[in-house]
Design a protein around this motif. Structure first.
Motif, mmCIF file in Angstrom:
data_model
loop_
_atom_site.group_PDB
_atom_site.id
_atom_site.type_symbol
_atom_site.label_atom_id
_atom_site.label_comp_id
_atom_site.label_asym_id
_atom_site.label_seq_id
_atom_site.Cartn_x
_atom_site.Cartn_y
_atom_site.Cartn_z
ATOM 1 N N ASP A 294 0.847 -1.192 0.000
ATOM 2 C CA ASP A 294 0.000 0.000 0.000
ATOM 3 C C ASP A 294 0.881 1.240 0.000
ATOM 4 O OD1 ASP A 294 -1.857 1.961 0.321
ATOM 5 O OD2 ASP A 294 -2.318 1.479 2.407
ATOM 6 N N ALA B 272 -0.245 4.279 -0.960
ATOM 7 C CA ALA B 272 -1.112 5.435 -1.158
ATOM 8 C C ALA B 272 -0.749 6.631 -0.296
ATOM 9 C CB ALA B 272 -2.558 5.028 -0.905
ATOM 10 N N TYR C 11 7.940 7.711 -4.062
ATOM 11 C CA TYR C 11 6.653 7.524 -4.735
ATOM 12 C C TYR C 11 6.080 8.876 -5.137
ATOM 13 C CZ TYR C 11 1.554 7.171 -4.772
ATOM 14 O OH TYR C 11 0.239 7.294 -5.098
ATOM 15 N N ASP D 140 0.482 11.128 -9.703
ATOM 16 C CA ASP D 140 0.546 11.374 -11.141
ATOM 17 C C ASP D 140 0.868 12.829 -11.482
ATOM 18 O OD1 ASP D 140 0.024 8.763 -11.649
ATOM 19 O OD2 ASP D 140 -2.110 9.035 -12.024
ATOM 20 N N GLU E 105 2.474 6.688 -9.384
ATOM 21 C CA GLU E 105 1.164 6.135 -9.067
ATOM 22 C C GLU E 105 0.597 5.348 -10.249
ATOM 23 O OE1 GLU E 105 -3.273 7.791 -7.829
ATOM 24 O OE2 GLU E 105 -1.559 9.132 -7.859
ATOM 25 N N ALA E 106 0.722 5.881 -11.462
ATOM 26 C CA ALA E 106 0.166 5.206 -12.638
ATOM 27 C C ALA E 106 0.843 3.867 -12.879
ATOM 28 C CB ALA E 106 0.300 6.088 -13.870
ATOM 29 N N GLN E 107 2.155 3.785 -12.653
ATOM 30 C CA GLN E 107 2.857 2.513 -12.818
ATOM 31 C C GLN E 107 2.325 1.465 -11.850
ATOM 32 O OE1 GLN E 107 6.818 4.414 -12.227
ATOM 33 N NE2 GLN E 107 7.441 3.091 -13.925
ATOM 34 N N ILE E 108 2.113 1.883 -10.629
ATOM 35 C CA ILE E 108 1.643 0.939 -9.604
ATOM 36 C C ILE E 108 0.250 0.434 -9.943
ATOM 37 C CG2 ILE E 108 1.071 0.685 -7.155
ATOM 38 C CD1 ILE E 108 3.243 2.837 -6.628
ATOM 39 N N ARG E 109 -0.588 1.312 -10.482
ATOM 40 C CA ARG E 109 -1.934 0.886 -10.869
ATOM 41 C C ARG E 109 -1.907 -0.077 -12.044
ATOM 42 N NH1 ARG E 109 -3.246 6.430 -10.817
ATOM 43 N NH2 ARG E 109 -3.394 6.352 -13.101
ATOM 44 N N ARG E 110 -1.018 0.176 -13.014
ATOM 45 C CA ARG E 110 -1.060 -0.567 -14.270
ATOM 46 C C ARG E 110 -0.246 -1.861 -14.243
ATOM 47 N NH1 ARG E 110 -2.510 2.786 -18.938
ATOM 48 N NH2 ARG E 110 -1.155 1.519 -20.245
ATOM 49 N N PRO F 202 1.308 -3.704 -11.138
ATOM 50 C CA PRO F 202 1.780 -3.997 -9.778
ATOM 51 C C PRO F 202 2.609 -5.268 -9.672
ATOM 52 C CG PRO F 202 -0.578 -4.410 -9.977
ATOM 53 C CD PRO F 202 -0.166 -3.679 -11.217
ATOM 54 N N TYR G 90 -0.698 7.271 -19.972
ATOM 55 C CA TYR G 90 -0.444 8.131 -18.811
ATOM 56 C C TYR G 90 0.872 8.881 -19.026
ATOM 57 C CZ TYR G 90 2.798 4.480 -17.199
ATOM 58 O OH TYR G 90 3.824 3.560 -17.108
#
Length: 235
Positions: free
Chosen positions: A4, A6, A22, A25, A43-48, A50, A221
Protein backbone atom coordinates in the motif's frame (compact mmCIF):
# COMPACT_ATOMS: atom_id res chain seq x y z
CA UNK A 1 7.15 -5.72 1.81
CA UNK A 2 3.98 -3.66 2.20
CA UNK A 3 2.05 -3.03 -1.06
CA UNK A 4 0.00 0.00 0.00
CA UNK A 5 1.85 3.09 -1.28
CA UNK A 6 -1.11 5.43 -1.16
CA UNK A 7 -0.01 7.52 1.82
CA UNK A 8 3.73 7.65 1.15
CA UNK A 9 6.09 9.93 -0.69
CA UNK A 10 9.39 8.43 0.51
CA UNK A 11 9.41 4.87 1.79
CA UNK A 12 12.40 3.74 3.82
CA UNK A 13 11.60 0.10 4.57
CA UNK A 14 13.84 -1.40 7.23
CA UNK A 15 16.26 -3.96 5.86
CA UNK A 16 15.94 -2.97 2.20
CA UNK A 17 19.08 -1.80 0.34
CA UNK A 18 17.20 1.10 -1.23
CA UNK A 19 14.53 3.74 -0.63
CA UNK A 20 11.38 4.04 -2.69
CA UNK A 21 10.32 7.52 -3.75
CA UNK A 22 6.65 7.52 -4.73
CA UNK A 23 5.04 10.21 -6.91
CA UNK A 24 1.37 11.00 -7.45
CA UNK A 25 0.55 11.37 -11.14
CA UNK A 26 0.67 15.17 -10.93
CA UNK A 27 4.23 15.37 -9.59
CA UNK A 28 7.60 15.19 -11.33
CA UNK A 29 10.71 13.53 -9.82
CA UNK A 30 12.63 15.42 -7.19
CA UNK A 31 15.83 14.77 -5.31
CA UNK A 32 15.41 12.80 -2.08
CA UNK A 33 18.23 14.52 -0.23
CA UNK A 34 19.88 11.15 0.34
CA UNK A 35 22.97 9.63 -1.28
CA UNK A 36 21.50 6.15 -0.83
CA UNK A 37 20.07 4.20 -3.74
CA UNK A 38 16.52 5.35 -4.47
CA UNK A 39 13.91 3.77 -6.76
CA UNK A 40 11.37 6.19 -8.23
CA UNK A 41 7.83 4.91 -8.80
CA UNK A 42 4.76 6.67 -10.11
CA UNK A 43 1.16 6.13 -9.07
CA UNK A 44 0.17 5.21 -12.64
CA UNK A 45 2.86 2.51 -12.82
CA UNK A 46 1.64 0.94 -9.60
CA UNK A 47 -1.93 0.89 -10.87
CA UNK A 48 -1.06 -0.57 -14.27
CA UNK A 49 1.68 -3.10 -13.49
CA UNK A 50 1.78 -4.00 -9.78
CA UNK A 51 2.95 -7.59 -10.22
CA UNK A 52 5.84 -6.66 -12.51
CA UNK A 53 6.88 -3.88 -10.14
CA UNK A 54 6.91 -6.06 -7.08
CA UNK A 55 8.80 -8.83 -8.86
CA UNK A 56 11.51 -6.36 -9.81
CA UNK A 57 11.60 -4.83 -6.34
CA UNK A 58 12.03 -8.32 -4.91
CA UNK A 59 15.06 -8.90 -7.13
CA UNK A 60 16.49 -5.46 -6.29
CA UNK A 61 16.12 -6.31 -2.61
CA UNK A 62 18.21 -9.47 -3.07
CA UNK A 63 15.20 -11.73 -2.51
CA UNK A 64 14.80 -13.04 -6.07
CA UNK A 65 15.25 -16.64 -7.14
CA UNK A 66 18.80 -17.09 -8.40
CA UNK A 67 19.81 -19.35 -11.25
CA UNK A 68 23.06 -19.42 -13.19
CA UNK A 69 23.69 -18.68 -16.84
CA UNK A 70 25.94 -21.73 -17.11
CA UNK A 71 22.83 -23.86 -16.61
CA UNK A 72 20.97 -22.19 -19.47
CA UNK A 73 21.05 -22.48 -23.26
CA UNK A 74 21.25 -19.33 -25.42
CA UNK A 75 19.38 -19.14 -28.72
CA UNK A 76 18.04 -16.64 -31.24
CA UNK A 77 14.31 -16.08 -30.76
CA UNK A 78 11.65 -14.64 -33.04
CA UNK A 79 9.80 -11.33 -32.86
CA UNK A 80 6.56 -12.79 -31.53
CA UNK A 81 8.29 -14.63 -28.70
CA UNK A 82 10.31 -11.65 -27.54
CA UNK A 83 7.37 -9.23 -27.68
CA UNK A 84 5.19 -11.57 -25.64
CA UNK A 85 7.95 -12.01 -23.05
CA UNK A 86 8.66 -8.28 -22.78
CA UNK A 87 4.97 -7.39 -22.51
CA UNK A 88 4.64 -9.80 -19.61
CA UNK A 89 7.92 -9.07 -17.85
CA UNK A 90 9.46 -5.68 -18.76
CA UNK A 91 8.40 -2.39 -17.18
CA UNK A 92 8.91 -0.40 -20.38
CA UNK A 93 7.26 -0.65 -23.78
CA UNK A 94 8.13 -3.88 -25.61
CA UNK A 95 10.48 -3.43 -28.59
CA UNK A 96 11.21 -6.12 -31.19
CA UNK A 97 14.63 -4.79 -32.19
CA UNK A 98 16.52 -6.49 -34.98
CA UNK A 99 18.47 -9.18 -33.13
CA UNK A 100 16.80 -11.12 -30.33
CA UNK A 101 18.33 -13.66 -27.97
CA UNK A 102 16.93 -15.71 -25.14
CA UNK A 103 18.20 -17.91 -22.32
CA UNK A 104 16.35 -21.18 -21.76
CA UNK A 105 16.38 -23.31 -18.62
CA UNK A 106 14.97 -26.80 -19.20
CA UNK A 107 13.13 -25.44 -22.23
CA UNK A 108 11.66 -22.42 -20.41
CA UNK A 109 12.52 -18.90 -21.56
CA UNK A 110 13.96 -17.09 -18.54
CA UNK A 111 15.83 -14.05 -19.99
CA UNK A 112 15.85 -12.02 -23.18
CA UNK A 113 18.09 -9.38 -24.74
CA UNK A 114 17.03 -7.25 -27.70
CA UNK A 115 19.53 -5.37 -29.86
CA UNK A 116 19.18 -2.80 -32.63
CA UNK A 117 20.99 -3.33 -35.91
CA UNK A 118 24.65 -2.38 -36.11
CA UNK A 119 25.25 1.32 -36.67
CA UNK A 120 28.29 2.19 -38.74
CA UNK A 121 30.53 4.91 -37.30
CA UNK A 122 33.02 5.90 -40.01
CA UNK A 123 34.61 8.51 -37.75
CA UNK A 124 35.92 5.57 -35.68
CA UNK A 125 36.98 3.41 -38.61
CA UNK A 126 35.61 2.00 -41.85
CA UNK A 127 34.54 -1.29 -40.27
CA UNK A 128 33.42 0.12 -36.90
CA UNK A 129 29.89 -0.88 -35.87
CA UNK A 130 28.02 -0.05 -32.66
CA UNK A 131 25.06 -2.14 -31.51
CA UNK A 132 22.49 -0.82 -29.04
CA UNK A 133 21.07 -3.03 -26.30
CA UNK A 134 17.41 -1.95 -26.32
CA UNK A 135 15.86 -4.28 -23.76
CA UNK A 136 17.04 -6.87 -21.25
CA UNK A 137 15.06 -8.60 -18.55
CA UNK A 138 14.55 -11.83 -16.65
CA UNK A 139 11.29 -13.64 -15.99
CA UNK A 140 9.35 -12.59 -12.90
CA UNK A 141 11.47 -12.60 -9.76
CA UNK A 142 14.30 -14.62 -11.31
CA UNK A 143 17.88 -13.37 -11.37
CA UNK A 144 20.00 -15.16 -13.93
CA UNK A 145 23.54 -14.66 -12.66
CA UNK A 146 25.82 -14.03 -15.63
CA UNK A 147 22.84 -13.93 -17.96
CA UNK A 148 23.54 -10.67 -19.77
CA UNK A 149 27.20 -11.55 -20.26
CA UNK A 150 26.22 -14.83 -21.90
CA UNK A 151 23.73 -13.10 -24.21
CA UNK A 152 26.26 -10.44 -25.20
CA UNK A 153 28.89 -13.10 -25.84
CA UNK A 154 26.55 -14.74 -28.36
CA UNK A 155 25.88 -11.42 -30.15
CA UNK A 156 29.62 -10.78 -30.35
CA UNK A 157 30.23 -14.23 -31.82
CA UNK A 158 27.50 -13.69 -34.42
CA UNK A 159 28.23 -10.10 -35.52
CA UNK A 160 31.63 -8.97 -34.19
CA UNK A 161 30.57 -5.47 -33.02
CA UNK A 162 33.20 -2.96 -31.95
CA UNK A 163 31.03 -1.70 -29.12
CA UNK A 164 27.65 -2.23 -27.46
CA UNK A 165 25.88 0.77 -25.98
CA UNK A 166 22.76 1.11 -23.87
CA UNK A 167 20.84 3.48 -21.61
CA UNK A 168 19.98 2.73 -18.01
CA UNK A 169 17.00 4.29 -16.29
CA UNK A 170 17.92 6.52 -13.34
CA UNK A 171 14.47 5.85 -11.87
CA UNK A 172 15.87 2.46 -10.88
CA UNK A 173 19.61 2.71 -10.56
CA UNK A 174 22.11 5.43 -9.81
CA UNK A 175 25.11 3.05 -9.96
CA UNK A 176 24.69 0.61 -12.81
CA UNK A 177 25.67 -3.01 -12.32
CA UNK A 178 26.66 -3.01 -16.01
CA UNK A 179 29.96 -1.42 -14.98
CA UNK A 180 30.77 -4.74 -13.34
CA UNK A 181 30.84 -6.46 -16.74
CA UNK A 182 32.91 -3.81 -18.49
CA UNK A 183 30.49 -1.04 -19.53
CA UNK A 184 31.77 2.53 -19.18
CA UNK A 185 29.64 5.55 -18.34
CA UNK A 186 29.69 8.00 -21.25
CA UNK A 187 27.19 10.66 -20.21
CA UNK A 188 24.02 11.38 -18.25
CA UNK A 189 20.84 12.51 -20.00
CA UNK A 190 18.42 15.00 -18.46
CA UNK A 191 14.95 13.94 -17.23
CA UNK A 192 12.30 13.57 -19.91
CA UNK A 193 8.52 13.29 -20.20
CA UNK A 194 6.74 10.49 -22.06
CA UNK A 195 3.17 9.48 -22.75
CA UNK A 196 3.06 5.75 -22.03
CA UNK A 197 0.62 3.29 -23.57
CA UNK A 198 0.69 -0.49 -23.78
CA UNK A 199 2.37 -0.25 -27.20
CA UNK A 200 4.20 3.07 -27.33
CA UNK A 201 6.43 5.47 -25.42
CA UNK A 202 5.89 8.91 -26.95
CA UNK A 203 8.31 11.75 -26.07
CA UNK A 204 6.61 14.91 -24.79
CA UNK A 205 8.09 18.27 -25.73
CA UNK A 206 5.20 20.69 -25.11
CA UNK A 207 1.78 20.99 -23.43
CA UNK A 208 0.26 20.57 -26.89
CA UNK A 209 1.94 17.16 -27.17
CA UNK A 210 0.21 16.12 -23.96
CA UNK A 211 -3.17 17.27 -25.24
CA UNK A 212 -2.67 15.41 -28.52
CA UNK A 213 -1.69 12.21 -26.71
CA UNK A 214 -4.68 12.45 -24.36
CA UNK A 215 -6.98 12.69 -27.39
CA UNK A 216 -5.34 9.92 -29.43
CA UNK A 217 -4.42 7.53 -26.60
CA UNK A 218 -6.66 8.31 -23.59
CA UNK A 219 -5.74 5.06 -21.86
CA UNK A 220 -2.10 6.15 -21.58
CA UNK A 221 -0.44 8.13 -18.81
CA UNK A 222 2.17 10.86 -18.46
CA UNK A 223 5.51 9.69 -17.09
CA UNK A 224 8.35 11.89 -15.88
CA UNK A 225 11.60 9.98 -15.57
CA UNK A 226 14.70 10.89 -13.60
CA UNK A 227 16.94 10.85 -16.64
CA UNK A 228 19.20 8.11 -17.91
CA UNK A 229 22.85 7.18 -18.22
CA UNK A 230 24.50 6.14 -21.47
CA UNK A 231 26.98 3.28 -21.08
CA UNK A 232 29.25 1.67 -23.67
CA UNK A 233 31.05 -1.67 -23.71
CA UNK A 234 34.11 -1.46 -25.94
CA UNK A 235 35.12 -4.76 -27.50
Amino acid sequence: MRRDFASYSLIQAEGLPFHIHYYPDSDSPTQTGSSDKTIHLREAQIRRMPEKLFARLKVQAGQGRRIYARDTVVARIDKGMVLEFLQEQHLQVALPGKYRYGLFLAGELVSVAVFAGGRRMPEKGTDYRSFELLRFCHKGDLLVVGGLSKLIKRLVADFNPQDIMTYVDLDWTQDSSLQGIGFNIEKTLAPQQFWITDQNQIPIHSPQDIQTCMEKAPDGYLHYNSGSTKLVLYL
